[in-house]
Design a protein around this motif. Sequence first.
Motif, PDB file in Angstrom:
ATOM      1  N   SER A 101       0.836  -1.197   0.000  1.00 33.37           N
ATOM      2  CA  SER A 101       0.000   0.000   0.000  1.00 33.37           C
ATOM      3  C   SER A 101       0.870   1.246   0.000  1.00 33.37           C
ATOM      4  O   SER A 101       2.051   1.205   0.374  1.00 33.37           O
ATOM      5  CB  SER A 101      -0.943   0.010   1.212  1.00 33.37           C
ATOM      6  OG  SER A 101      -0.209   0.061   2.420  1.00 33.37           O
ATOM      7  N   LEU A 102       0.257   2.367  -0.422  1.00 26.68           N
ATOM      8  CA  LEU A 102       0.944   3.658  -0.450  1.00 26.68           C
ATOM      9  C   LEU A 102       0.499   4.587   0.672  1.00 26.68           C
ATOM     10  O   LEU A 102       1.297   5.373   1.182  1.00 26.68           O
ATOM     11  CB  LEU A 102       0.705   4.340  -1.803  1.00 26.68           C
ATOM     12  CG  LEU A 102       1.368   3.671  -3.020  1.00 26.68           C
ATOM     13  CD1 LEU A 102       0.889   4.335  -4.304  1.00 26.68           C
ATOM     14  CD2 LEU A 102       2.888   3.763  -2.902  1.00 26.68           C
ATOM     15  N   ALA A 103      -0.768   4.542   1.005  1.00 30.16           N
ATOM     16  CA  ALA A 103      -1.279   5.436   2.037  1.00 30.16           C
ATOM     17  C   ALA A 103      -2.209   4.647   2.964  1.00 30.16           C
ATOM     18  O   ALA A 103      -3.360   4.409   2.599  1.00 30.16           O
ATOM     19  CB  ALA A 103      -2.030   6.615   1.413  1.00 30.16           C
ATOM     20  N   PRO A 104      -1.713   4.196   4.124  1.00 34.98           N
ATOM     21  CA  PRO A 104      -0.347   4.397   4.609  1.00 34.98           C
ATOM     22  C   PRO A 104       0.624   3.478   3.882  1.00 34.98           C
ATOM     23  O   PRO A 104       0.222   2.513   3.242  1.00 34.98           O
ATOM     24  CB  PRO A 104      -0.453   4.013   6.085  1.00 34.98           C
ATOM     25  CG  PRO A 104      -1.525   2.967   6.098  1.00 34.98           C
ATOM     26  CD  PRO A 104      -2.524   3.405   5.067  1.00 34.98           C
ATOM     27  N   LEU A 105       1.914   3.753   4.033  1.00 40.65           N
ATOM     28  CA  LEU A 105       2.923   2.865   3.478  1.00 40.65           C
ATOM     29  C   LEU A 105       2.830   1.517   4.184  1.00 40.65           C
ATOM     30  O   LEU A 105       2.831   1.449   5.417  1.00 40.65           O
ATOM     31  CB  LEU A 105       4.312   3.463   3.664  1.00 40.65           C
ATOM     32  CG  LEU A 105       4.621   4.711   2.822  1.00 40.65           C
ATOM     33  CD1 LEU A 105       5.970   5.297   3.229  1.00 40.65           C
ATOM     34  CD2 LEU A 105       4.618   4.373   1.338  1.00 40.65           C
ATOM     35  N   GLY A 106       2.735   0.456   3.392  1.00 40.55           N
ATOM     36  CA  GLY A 106       2.571  -0.855   4.003  1.00 40.55           C
ATOM     37  C   GLY A 106       3.243  -1.951   3.207  1.00 40.55           C
ATOM     38  O   GLY A 106       3.431  -1.823   1.990  1.00 40.55           O
ATOM     39  N   VAL A 107       3.624  -3.017   3.892  1.00 41.77           N
ATOM     40  CA  VAL A 107       4.235  -4.179   3.251  1.00 41.77           C
ATOM     41  C   VAL A 107       3.438  -5.421   3.641  1.00 41.77           C
ATOM     42  O   VAL A 107       2.750  -5.454   4.672  1.00 41.77           O
ATOM     43  CB  VAL A 107       5.707  -4.360   3.669  1.00 41.77           C
ATOM     44  CG1 VAL A 107       6.554  -3.204   3.182  1.00 41.77           C
ATOM     45  CG2 VAL A 107       5.831  -4.522   5.193  1.00 41.77           C
ATOM     46  N   ALA A 108       3.534  -6.455   2.799  1.00 39.53           N
ATOM     47  CA  ALA A 108       2.901  -7.741   3.088  1.00 39.53           C
ATOM     48  C   ALA A 108       3.966  -8.828   3.047  1.00 39.53           C
ATOM     49  O   ALA A 108       4.842  -8.830   2.173  1.00 39.53           O
ATOM     50  CB  ALA A 108       1.803  -8.044   2.079  1.00 39.53           C
ATOM     51  N   ILE A 109       3.898  -9.735   4.003  1.00 37.73           N
ATOM     52  CA  ILE A 109       4.880 -10.806   4.125  1.00 37.73           C
ATOM     53  C   ILE A 109       4.137 -12.114   4.333  1.00 37.73           C
ATOM     54  O   ILE A 109       3.234 -12.200   5.180  1.00 37.73           O
ATOM     55  CB  ILE A 109       5.824 -10.558   5.321  1.00 37.73           C
ATOM     56  CG1 ILE A 109       6.478  -9.178   5.212  1.00 37.73           C
ATOM     57  CG2 ILE A 109       6.881 -11.657   5.429  1.00 37.73           C
ATOM     58  CD1 ILE A 109       7.192  -8.751   6.467  1.00 37.73           C
ATOM     59  N   ALA A 110       4.494 -13.136   3.565  1.00 32.67           N
ATOM     60  CA  ALA A 110       3.923 -14.468   3.762  1.00 32.67           C
ATOM     61  C   ALA A 110       4.812 -15.247   4.723  1.00 32.67           C
ATOM     62  O   ALA A 110       6.010 -15.386   4.494  1.00 32.67           O
ATOM     63  CB  ALA A 110       3.800 -15.200   2.426  1.00 32.67           C
ATOM     64  N   VAL A 111       4.204 -15.749   5.805  1.00 30.40           N
ATOM     65  CA  VAL A 111       4.940 -16.489   6.831  1.00 30.40           C
ATOM     66  C   VAL A 111       4.286 -17.850   7.015  1.00 30.40           C
ATOM     67  O   VAL A 111       3.080 -17.931   7.277  1.00 30.40           O
ATOM     68  CB  VAL A 111       4.946 -15.726   8.174  1.00 30.40           C
ATOM     69  CG1 VAL A 111       5.758 -16.480   9.218  1.00 30.40           C
ATOM     70  CG2 VAL A 111       5.478 -14.308   7.991  1.00 30.40           C
ATOM     71  N   ALA A 112       5.064 -18.911   6.862  1.00 28.82           N
ATOM     72  CA  ALA A 112       4.522 -20.256   7.039  1.00 28.82           C
ATOM     73  C   ALA A 112       3.964 -20.425   8.445  1.00 28.82           C
ATOM     74  O   ALA A 112       4.537 -19.932   9.422  1.00 28.82           O
ATOM     75  CB  ALA A 112       5.606 -21.294   6.769  1.00 28.82           C
ATOM     76  N   LYS A 113       2.826 -21.127   8.541  1.00 27.72           N
ATOM     77  CA  LYS A 113       2.162 -21.286   9.833  1.00 27.72           C
ATOM     78  C   LYS A 113       3.019 -22.016  10.861  1.00 27.72           C
ATOM     79  O   LYS A 113       2.837 -21.834  12.065  1.00 27.72           O
ATOM     80  CB  LYS A 113       0.848 -22.042   9.650  1.00 27.72           C
ATOM     81  CG  LYS A 113      -0.253 -21.229   9.006  1.00 27.72           C
ATOM     82  CD  LYS A 113      -1.520 -22.058   8.927  1.00 27.72           C
ATOM     83  CE  LYS A 113      -2.683 -21.251   8.369  1.00 27.72           C
ATOM     84  NZ  LYS A 113      -3.907 -22.070   8.277  1.00 27.72           N
ATOM     85  N   ASP A 114       3.930 -22.869  10.379  1.00 29.70           N
ATOM     86  CA  ASP A 114       4.708 -23.645  11.336  1.00 29.70           C
ATOM     87  C   ASP A 114       5.977 -22.926  11.804  1.00 29.70           C
ATOM     88  O   ASP A 114       6.800 -23.515  12.491  1.00 29.70           O
ATOM     89  CB  ASP A 114       5.067 -25.026  10.763  1.00 29.70           C
ATOM     90  CG  ASP A 114       5.974 -24.945   9.530  1.00 29.70           C
ATOM     91  OD1 ASP A 114       6.303 -23.820   9.100  1.00 29.70           O
ATOM     92  OD2 ASP A 114       6.338 -26.007   8.998  1.00 29.70           O
ATOM     93  N   ARG A 115       6.119 -21.655  11.478  1.00 29.12           N
ATOM     94  CA  ARG A 115       7.259 -20.881  11.974  1.00 29.12           C
ATOM     95  C   ARG A 115       6.976 -20.423  13.408  1.00 29.12           C
ATOM     96  O   ARG A 115       5.920 -19.850  13.684  1.00 29.12           O
ATOM     97  CB  ARG A 115       7.516 -19.658  11.097  1.00 29.12           C
ATOM     98  CG  ARG A 115       7.957 -19.970   9.672  1.00 29.12           C
ATOM     99  CD  ARG A 115       9.341 -20.605   9.638  1.00 29.12           C
ATOM    100  NE  ARG A 115       9.831 -20.737   8.272  1.00 29.12           N
ATOM    101  CZ  ARG A 115      10.638 -19.881   7.669  1.00 29.12           C
ATOM    102  NH1 ARG A 115      11.047 -18.814   8.316  1.00 29.12           N
ATOM    103  NH2 ARG A 115      11.036 -20.088   6.426  1.00 29.12           N
ATOM    104  N   ALA A 116       7.926 -20.639  14.287  1.00 25.65           N
ATOM    105  CA  ALA A 116       7.750 -20.227  15.676  1.00 25.65           C
ATOM    106  C   ALA A 116       7.546 -18.721  15.797  1.00 25.65           C
ATOM    107  O   ALA A 116       6.889 -18.236  16.712  1.00 25.65           O
ATOM    108  CB  ALA A 116       8.955 -20.667  16.510  1.00 25.65           C
ATOM    109  N   ILE A 117       8.096 -17.964  14.838  1.00 25.03           N
ATOM    110  CA  ILE A 117       8.052 -16.501  14.913  1.00 25.03           C
ATOM    111  C   ILE A 117       6.634 -15.953  14.765  1.00 25.03           C
ATOM    112  O   ILE A 117       6.380 -14.785  15.070  1.00 25.03           O
ATOM    113  CB  ILE A 117       8.989 -15.889  13.848  1.00 25.03           C
ATOM    114  CG1 ILE A 117       9.381 -14.447  14.238  1.00 25.03           C
ATOM    115  CG2 ILE A 117       8.363 -15.937  12.459  1.00 25.03           C
ATOM    116  CD1 ILE A 117      10.479 -13.858  13.379  1.00 25.03           C
ATOM    117  N   THR A 118       5.673 -16.779  14.301  1.00 22.45           N
ATOM    118  CA  THR A 118       4.307 -16.273  14.122  1.00 22.45           C
ATOM    119  C   THR A 118       3.702 -15.745  15.420  1.00 22.45           C
ATOM    120  O   THR A 118       2.839 -14.874  15.400  1.00 22.45           O
ATOM    121  CB  THR A 118       3.384 -17.357  13.537  1.00 22.45           C
ATOM    122  OG1 THR A 118       3.406 -18.506  14.392  1.00 22.45           O
ATOM    123  CG2 THR A 118       3.822 -17.756  12.143  1.00 22.45           C
ATOM    124  N   SER A 119       4.162 -16.259  16.562  1.00 25.01           N
ATOM    125  CA  SER A 119       3.632 -15.770  17.835  1.00 25.01           C
ATOM    126  C   SER A 119       4.059 -14.336  18.115  1.00 25.01           C
ATOM    127  O   SER A 119       3.480 -13.666  18.975  1.00 25.01           O
ATOM    128  CB  SER A 119       4.079 -16.680  18.984  1.00 25.01           C
ATOM    129  OG  SER A 119       5.488 -16.721  19.077  1.00 25.01           O
TER     130      SER A 119
END
Length: 576
Positions: A457-475
């Motif tokens: 997105s531009l307004a607001p500036l935004g990014v999208a990231i795909a994260v596998a469900k089994d990654r511990a970092i999802t928490s």
Amino acid sequence: MVALTHQTQSSQPQSHLTLQVAQIGQDTTAIRCLDWDRSRFDIEFALNNGTTYNSFLIEGQQTALVDTSHSKFRDLYLNLLQDELTLARLDYLIVSHTEPDHSGLVADILQLAPQVTVVGSKVAIQFLENMVHQPFQSRIVKSGDTLDLGQGHILQFFSAPNLHWPDTIFTYDLQTRILYTCDAFGMHYCDDHLLDEEPDLLERDFKYYYDCLMGPNARSVLGALKRMEGLEIGTIATGHGPLLHHHIDHWTGNYRQWSQAKAIETPLVAVIYVGSYGYSTYLANAIANGIFKTGVDVELADLREIDLHGLRELVGNAAGLVIGMPPQSDTTSQTLLQTALAAAHAKQSIGLFETGGGEDEPIFPLRNRFQEIGLMEAFTPILVKTAPEAALDQLCQEAGTDLGQWLTRDRTVRQIKAIDGQLERALGRISSGLYLLTVQRGNVASAMLASWVTQASLAPLGVAIAVAKDRAITSFLQIDDTFVLNILEEDRYQPLMKHFLKRFAPGADRFAGIKTYPADNGCPILAEALAYLECTVTQRMECSDHWIIYATVQTGRVSKVEGFTAVHHRKVGTHY
């Protein structure tokens, strides 16, 4: 079964909410809150036909209310309940589970009827103590316990964990032959029919509901179906949708068929512990959360609630075992622990943890005994030296994720091989940059190499990231959480990539030997990064085996103006 008695309309025209009240058995009334316009449930799943929230009133010599409703029905529901019943006569409030769409008005009931005894599983009562912020009388029940309301209304309780919350119980009334199942066997379907009179109209929503909520816990479904055997069931009083009365065998048969098929595909981990000892419940749930992220079924078994036969069956069916050390002085738990040891077999994985109760069974002799049988250790024993804090919680979740990923490795390979070769190669031609996502919460830090990243997105500036469900970092990537997106540089990314792709032991320091400095949001910035962005998570969307994390960008900086982003080219599109 008696027909509809009356219906009331919401006074709020912008939300089409109505109430339906019907006698469904002797001294038994259904109160159905009809939400005609609801378009989503559990955030991620779309609805086509609205939903209902069902609760039930049983009036013997004593009176019990089975579940409440969603908070959006507060005024409508409470006014109607006070018309149906003098709340001073309400003796029991049975909480099938504590999900807010069924327990959203528990605190209101307790305010209006402080004499009420709340009946639920041990976990449900614990959850409620943290939800209602007021003292209340309670009664903990487990499978086989009964409650006699008088006039033949003897209520029998059955534990049904993970359907679809860990604290779920079923309630069976021997007088009316009604089984109250909350979410199980329900569907998100709103119309004026009290019962399942037109099954053809319900099939699609029934299956969709099963796939979204019950299918991931197929073995728990089969366990509940087994506990139901021998009951003469005239009606299944569900928490959502029409009550099941005319076609019970059809609906339960579908659950059995679908769950048996899924149980064959999905491994099971049994998490065995003593719930009221030390920090067992906390640690067991943290490990279970990590396992569950990997798509593996989890069943928690409290040694003070399960019997010998049930434990033997559970251990025999499990692909993995996680055991919390019981107290040495508890002879019942010690007997059950020996039962688990006898039922274990060489094809299983094992993980052990201390509970911090002060007199734990020694962990390493037990570890040796399981290894002698031939079980593979999934993670190094977790030793508790202090009260649980964020670092221990993260260690437990990562240990559970490691166990789940090990058990699903063959399934993952099969899924990769199942995609057509041309499609694999075509997907692989979608190139992407290389990034390192870093997070810091207190004294706990984590990181993930990411390539599925785009500006969104531009307004607001935004990014999208795909994260596998089994990654511990999802928490660490929930709504309002912050992170740093480190952008790696062409021709200089290899050492960082090699470091963060290696397998870390649960709880290990991901940043050992890596130069970092803190961002304004507290997360690590990699000194070798080409650029970085400080981000805040604002939305999450479920996409099959990944979460799409949308985040707004607060600030960023480029360390080398003439540098170029590292690019990741894949040969196939079925893995990173």
